[in-house]
Enzyme design. Structure first.
Site, PDB file in Angstrom:
ATOM      1  N   ILE A 290       6.688  -2.407   7.358  1.00  0.00           N
ATOM      2  CA  ILE A 290       6.543  -0.925   7.727  1.00  0.00           C
ATOM      3  C   ILE A 290       7.384  -0.262   6.517  1.00  0.00           C
ATOM      4  CG2 ILE A 290       7.066   1.083   8.895  1.00  0.00           C
ATOM      5  CD1 ILE A 290       4.908  -1.112  10.112  1.00  0.00           C
ATOM      6  N   LYS A 291       6.863   0.535   5.701  1.00  0.00           N
ATOM      7  CA  LYS A 291       7.542   0.990   4.407  1.00  0.00           C
ATOM      8  C   LYS A 291       8.148   2.371   4.775  1.00  0.00           C
ATOM      9  CE  LYS A 291       5.765   0.644   0.224  1.00  0.00           C
ATOM     10  NZ  LYS A 291       4.623   0.690  -0.915  1.00  0.00           N
ATOM     11  N   ILE A 292       9.345   2.460   4.555  1.00  0.00           N
ATOM     12  CA  ILE A 292      10.216   3.587   4.835  1.00  0.00           C
ATOM     13  C   ILE A 292      11.175   3.894   3.576  1.00  0.00           C
ATOM     14  CG2 ILE A 292      12.331   4.406   6.424  1.00  0.00           C
ATOM     15  CD1 ILE A 292      11.662   2.514   8.289  1.00  0.00           C
TER      16      ILE A 292
ATOM     17  N   ILE B  66       2.770  -1.092   5.060  1.00  0.00           N
ATOM     18  CA  ILE B  66       2.078   0.231   5.303  1.00  0.00           C
ATOM     19  C   ILE B  66       3.196   1.179   5.562  1.00  0.00           C
ATOM     20  CG2 ILE B  66       1.955  -0.349   7.760  1.00  0.00           C
ATOM     21  CD1 ILE B  66      -0.589   1.408   7.844  1.00  0.00           C
TER      22      ILE B  66
ATOM     23  N   THR C 216       0.829  -1.399  -0.034  1.00  0.00           N
ATOM     24  CA  THR C 216      -0.117  -0.057  -0.118  1.00  0.00           C
ATOM     25  C   THR C 216       0.920   1.248   0.001  1.00  0.00           C
ATOM     26  OG1 THR C 216      -0.149   0.236   2.476  1.00  0.00           O
ATOM     27  CG2 THR C 216      -1.798  -1.192   1.476  1.00  0.00           C
TER      28      THR C 216
END
Length: 369
Positions: free
Chosen positions: A140-142, A109, A45
């Protein structure tokens, strides 16, 4: 029964993830159908996807009314809405996660894009998102900004699985791998179970072609025009070479022997932008063992319908890929300038989408009062 194209792609070592998520898709059992019929084993996402999902239909109306009644502000409401979707999707993908020993069944996310140049803020939000979703198969998207690298190391060290996004250059990709390995080293020192920490590195493909092709058209020479739509694939192929070399290093091997996982390359931005190109170009030309391809549904359906999967199309391509980048430089296209611009624009585009998401939720909260 003939094996489907997506099944062939999976058999060749490519994990197919869907680049889309909405509550409607969750409630309609659309995700289960894609798992069963399209070999989809994960979901990504981003703010653009959530903004689009929230602007359509009525799937979020009930929760928005509840949040309005509770007096939640827009930031808190967005946090609740998006983490609920990711948690529910993670539950749907849990059997895939278990069957693949944690490699797939992942739902990503993204931290708020406005934090892209704020390492401390990114670390704090990554921890908050991880705790709220509370599913082992979340990621977790960074973003792979300079500040993001510091955050990646810190978050991996905490035992949180990370999807590193917005990677365009090979040099930045090397820095991303270093950040991951440093995080693993810190996690190991802290006594964490390295086998539970997973990561993917999202290397963007079509955006590279879009920007470089624009420059090649402006140059207009026969040599320049002959290089159109070749840079994105070549760049990604060379990223796979970096992946192979990096995880074959002594440093990486020490961690792998201690139970750590390789950070897999993920091909992002795989929807073809030009109507002149095959719509499965960034799928069939980027097949190799141990990669992820996150596809918009349109690309997924095109792959299922008519992609010609011929096995590994990356290994052995490195000389030709290097030649393409050398020829681009020779005609006057600056690789460093293009990749720096794309990173900057990538962050800016996500901030615009984030603001659209905030505006959509603000209007919905007001309407629900």
């Amino acid at each position: 029964m003939t094996e489907t194209n997506t099944a062939q792609l999976s058999a060749a070592g490519v994990s197919i993830w869907l680049d889309d998520l909405s509550r409607e898709r969750i409630k309609s059992e659309g995700l289960q159908k894609l798992i069963a019929e399209r070999n989809v084993v994960g979901v990504t996402t981003n703010p653009t996807i959530f903004a689009s999902a929230l602007s359509k239909g009525e799937a979020y109306d009930e929760q928005v009314r509840e949040l309005a009644a509770a007096g939640k502000d827009v930031t808190a409401a967005v946090f609740e809405i998006t983490t609920d979707d990711v948690a529910n999707a993670s539950d749907i993908f849990r059997p895939v996660y278990d069957a693949s020993k944690g490699f797939d069944g992942r739902v990503s996310i993204e931290v708020e894009p406005g934090l892209a140049h704020d390492a401390a803020g990114t670390i704090s939000e990554a921890k908050a998102l991880w705790a709220k979703v509370d599913r082992p198969n979340a990621m977790i998207k960074i973003p792979a900004t300079i500040e993001g690298l510091e955050a990646i190391t810190a978050v991996i060290a905490e035992g949180i699985s990370v999807n590193v996004t917005l990677i365009f250059s090979l040099e930045r990709y090397r820095e991303v791998i270093n950040a991951y390995l440093t995080g693993l080293e810190k996690a190991k020192e802290a006594g964490r179970d390295l086998s539970t920490i997973h990561s993917v590195a999202s290397f963007f493909v079509s955006r590279v072609d879009t920007e470089i092709d624009k420059r090649l058209d402006a140059i207009g020479s026969d040599e320049a025009l002959s290089l159109k739509s070749k840079a994105g694939v070549a760049n990604a192929q060379l990223a796979y070479e970096v992946f192979e070399q990096s995880f074959d290093s002594e440093r990486a091997q020490v961690l792998l022997q201690a139970g750590a996982n390789k950070q897999r390359p993920l091909w992002a931005s795989t929807g073809v932008k030009s109507p002149e190109l095959p719509d499965t170009l960034y799928v069939t030309q980027l097949v190799a063992p141990g990669v992820v391809n996150t596809m918009p549904e349109k690309t997924l359906e095109a792959t299922f319908d008519h992609a010609e999967v011929t096995g590994d199309t990356i290994t052995g391509s490195y000389d030709e890929a290097n030649s393409i980048l050398d020829r681009l430089s020779a005609v006057g296209v600056s690789y460093d300038e293009v990749t720096a611009l794309l990173e900057k624009e990538g962050v800016e585009k996500f901030i615009v989408s984030w603001n659209e998401l905030l505006d959509t939720v603000t209007a919905a909260l007001e309407a629900a009062k």
